[in-house]
Design a protein around this motif. Structure first.
Motif, short mmCIF file in Angstrom:
data_model
loop_
_atom_site.label_atom_id
_atom_site.label_comp_id
_atom_site.label_asym_id
_atom_site.label_seq_id
_atom_site.Cartn_x
_atom_site.Cartn_y
_atom_site.Cartn_z
N ASN A 1 -7.61 -1.66 -4.61
CA ASN A 1 -9.02 -2.04 -4.93
C ASN A 1 -8.90 -2.90 -6.31
OD1 ASN A 1 -8.19 -0.08 -7.09
ND2 ASN A 1 -9.89 1.38 -6.49
N GLY A 2 -7.80 -3.17 -6.77
CA GLY A 2 -7.95 -4.21 -7.94
C GLY A 2 -7.82 -3.34 -9.32
N LYS A 3 -8.01 -2.00 -9.36
CA LYS A 3 -8.13 -1.33 -10.53
C LYS A 3 -6.87 -0.51 -10.57
CE LYS A 3 -13.05 -1.19 -10.43
NZ LYS A 3 -14.11 -0.57 -10.49
N ASP A 4 -6.44 -0.23 -11.69
CA ASP A 4 -5.11 0.80 -12.08
C ASP A 4 -5.52 2.11 -12.03
OD1 ASP A 4 -2.60 1.25 -12.79
OD2 ASP A 4 -2.96 0.99 -14.97
N VAL A 5 -6.11 2.85 -11.08
CA VAL A 5 -6.54 4.04 -10.86
C VAL A 5 -6.23 4.35 -9.38
CG1 VAL A 5 -8.34 3.90 -12.43
CG2 VAL A 5 -8.68 3.19 -9.98
N ASP A 6 -6.06 5.71 -9.35
CA ASP A 6 -5.97 6.19 -7.87
C ASP A 6 -7.26 6.17 -6.96
OD1 ASP A 6 -3.42 6.82 -8.76
OD2 ASP A 6 -3.71 9.01 -8.76
N CYS A 7 -7.18 5.96 -5.80
CA CYS A 7 -8.35 5.96 -4.83
C CYS A 7 -8.28 7.38 -4.06
CB CYS A 7 -8.45 4.78 -4.02
SG CYS A 7 -9.85 4.59 -3.38
N ILE A 8 -9.11 8.21 -4.02
CA ILE A 8 -8.95 9.27 -3.16
C ILE A 8 -9.82 8.98 -1.93
CG2 ILE A 8 -9.79 11.78 -2.90
CD1 ILE A 8 -7.74 11.39 -5.07
N VAL A 9 -9.05 8.95 -0.80
CA VAL A 9 -9.69 8.44 0.50
C VAL A 9 -9.96 9.64 1.35
CG1 VAL A 9 -8.70 6.17 0.27
CG2 VAL A 9 -7.49 8.14 1.31
N ILE B 1 0.80 -1.07 0.03
CA ILE B 1 0.06 0.11 0.05
C ILE B 1 1.11 1.29 -0.06
CG2 ILE B 1 -1.80 1.42 1.07
CD1 ILE B 1 -2.69 -1.08 2.45
N LEU B 2 0.72 2.11 -1.00
CA LEU B 2 1.38 3.43 -0.95
C LEU B 2 0.24 4.52 -1.27
CD1 LEU B 2 3.75 5.08 -1.73
CD2 LEU B 2 3.46 4.61 -4.19
N THR B 3 0.46 5.53 -0.32
CA THR B 3 -0.67 6.54 -0.27
C THR B 3 0.51 7.97 -0.53
OG1 THR B 3 -0.45 6.99 2.31
CG2 THR B 3 -2.21 5.72 1.24
N GLY C 1 -4.29 18.71 0.83
CA GLY C 1 -4.88 18.03 1.95
C GLY C 1 -5.57 16.69 1.72
N SER C 2 -5.98 16.53 0.49
CA SER C 2 -6.28 15.17 0.17
C SER C 2 -5.53 13.95 0.17
CB SER C 2 -7.01 15.22 -1.35
OG SER C 2 -6.21 15.46 -2.46
N THR C 3 -5.60 12.91 0.29
CA THR C 3 -5.07 11.66 0.32
C THR C 3 -5.61 10.71 -0.69
OG1 THR C 3 -4.42 12.12 2.70
CG2 THR C 3 -3.97 9.78 1.77
N ALA C 4 -4.60 9.99 -1.54
CA ALA C 4 -5.08 9.00 -2.38
C ALA C 4 -4.09 7.55 -2.20
CB ALA C 4 -4.69 9.72 -3.83
N VAL C 5 -4.73 6.77 -2.51
CA VAL C 5 -4.15 5.31 -2.66
C VAL C 5 -3.64 5.22 -4.11
CG1 VAL C 5 -4.14 2.89 -2.01
CG2 VAL C 5 -5.47 4.43 -0.58
N LEU C 6 -2.34 5.21 -4.30
CA LEU C 6 -1.78 4.84 -5.49
C LEU C 6 -1.75 3.50 -5.94
CD1 LEU C 6 0.98 7.55 -5.25
CD2 LEU C 6 -1.20 7.85 -5.74
N ALA C 7 -1.45 3.39 -7.24
CA ALA C 7 -1.24 2.24 -7.85
C ALA C 7 -0.23 2.44 -8.95
CB ALA C 7 -2.40 1.62 -8.68
N VAL C 8 0.08 1.23 -9.66
CA VAL C 8 1.22 1.40 -10.69
C VAL C 8 0.50 2.18 -11.83
CG1 VAL C 8 2.20 0.11 -12.59
CG2 VAL C 8 2.15 -0.77 -10.33
N LYS C 9 1.28 2.99 -12.29
CA LYS C 9 0.89 4.06 -13.33
C LYS C 9 0.29 5.21 -12.88
CE LYS C 9 0.32 0.90 -17.27
NZ LYS C 9 -0.46 0.46 -18.19
N SER C 10 0.29 5.26 -11.34
CA SER C 10 -0.44 6.49 -10.73
C SER C 10 0.51 7.50 -10.98
CB SER C 10 -0.57 6.33 -9.28
OG SER C 10 -1.83 5.53 -9.06
#
Length: 254
Positions: A245-253, A49-51, A57-66
């Motif tokens: 989340n299994g997708k190649d996208v960022d997830c804003i948390v 897990i990389l954030t 001020g927002s936080t995102a969980v990153l993925a490959v290609k983020s």
């Protein structure tokens, strides 16, 4: 009557001028925010897990290609390794439990005088390989840590900041390293400096900085801490896209 009309004209003109100044100011602020938020790198390898905490001020969980933005604070969780490639082909690999801030990353192939790379290692460990900025303008690249600044000279180096959290990272003798900053140089040279002094480390050498009031010193290999990375992260192979989340996208948390 003419005086009244003249006063109204002046008042209207001043109002238009103030409105135009406000529009220009908002435009400059917007441009500045976009400049600070520009993408300067991309995640190429990731295990765990990389954030990223953004400047807004927002936080995102990153993925490959983020994408990595200027001003981002990158945070790796336990058992997480990640590799990031920047605009000038520089690469940084982060160990688990690391916080790293991309304070500035300015690179234009046609404007070397404007180069400016400032990376801050807040905690944990990393390994960095110089990109085009470091090769053509090494004074423009600096890695800050809590105890010293690392200037590069065409380099592949590792840095590990221990603060009662390096039990799983033994030194070359197999012992838990004491608190402080450890540097190892695989290629090129680094200049380690703080208010107490400076030390040039060559390829194959190890360095140590106890605190910001103590000068950097070279240490024998037995006391050095080589910052090693898994082959799955360090080797140049096509990564398998993944995220929490299994997708190649960022997830804003947040």
């Amino acid at each position: 009557m003419k005086h009244t009309i003249h006063m109204r004209y002046r008042s209207s003109r001043n109002a238009v001028l103030r409105l135009w100044q406000l529009v220009c100011l908002l435009g400059l602020l917007s441009w500045g925010s976009l400049a600070l938020a520009q993408a300067v790198g991309v995640v190429t390898h990731l295990s765990g897990i990389l954030t990223a905490k953004h400047l807004d001020g927002s936080t995102a969980v990153l993925a490959v290609k983020s994408q990595i933005q200027q001003g981002d604070t990158l945070i790796t969780e336990s058992n997480t390794f990640t590799r990031v490639k920047f605009l000038d082909n520089a690469e940084i690999v982060l160990r688990p439990g690391t916080q790293l801030v991309v304070k500035s990353y300015l690179y234009d192939a046609d404007k070397p005088a404007q180069d400016n790379v400032a990376i801050s290692l807040v905690k944990g460990g990393m390994r960095a390989v110089t990109g085009l900025v470091g090769k053509r303008n090494h004074d423009a690249v600096n890695f800050e840590t809590p105890t010293a600044t690392i200037g590069i000279r065409g380099t592949n180096f590792g840095a590990l900041f221990c603060q009662n959290d390096c039990g799983g990272v033994p030194n070359a003798s197999g012992n838990t390293p004491p608190n402080g900053l450890y540097i190892d140089v695989s290629q090129g040279r680094v200049l380690v400096s703080n208010p107490a002094g400076q030390q040039l480390l060559e390829s194959g050498q190890f360095g140590f900085v106890l605190d910001i009031k103590t000068p950097p010193v070279p240490v024998p290999p037995a006391l050095g801490v080589p910052v090693k990375m898994p082959l799955s992260i360090s080797r140049n192979v096509p990564p398998v896209p993944q995220s929490s989340n299994g997708k190649d996208v960022d997830c804003i948390v947040q």
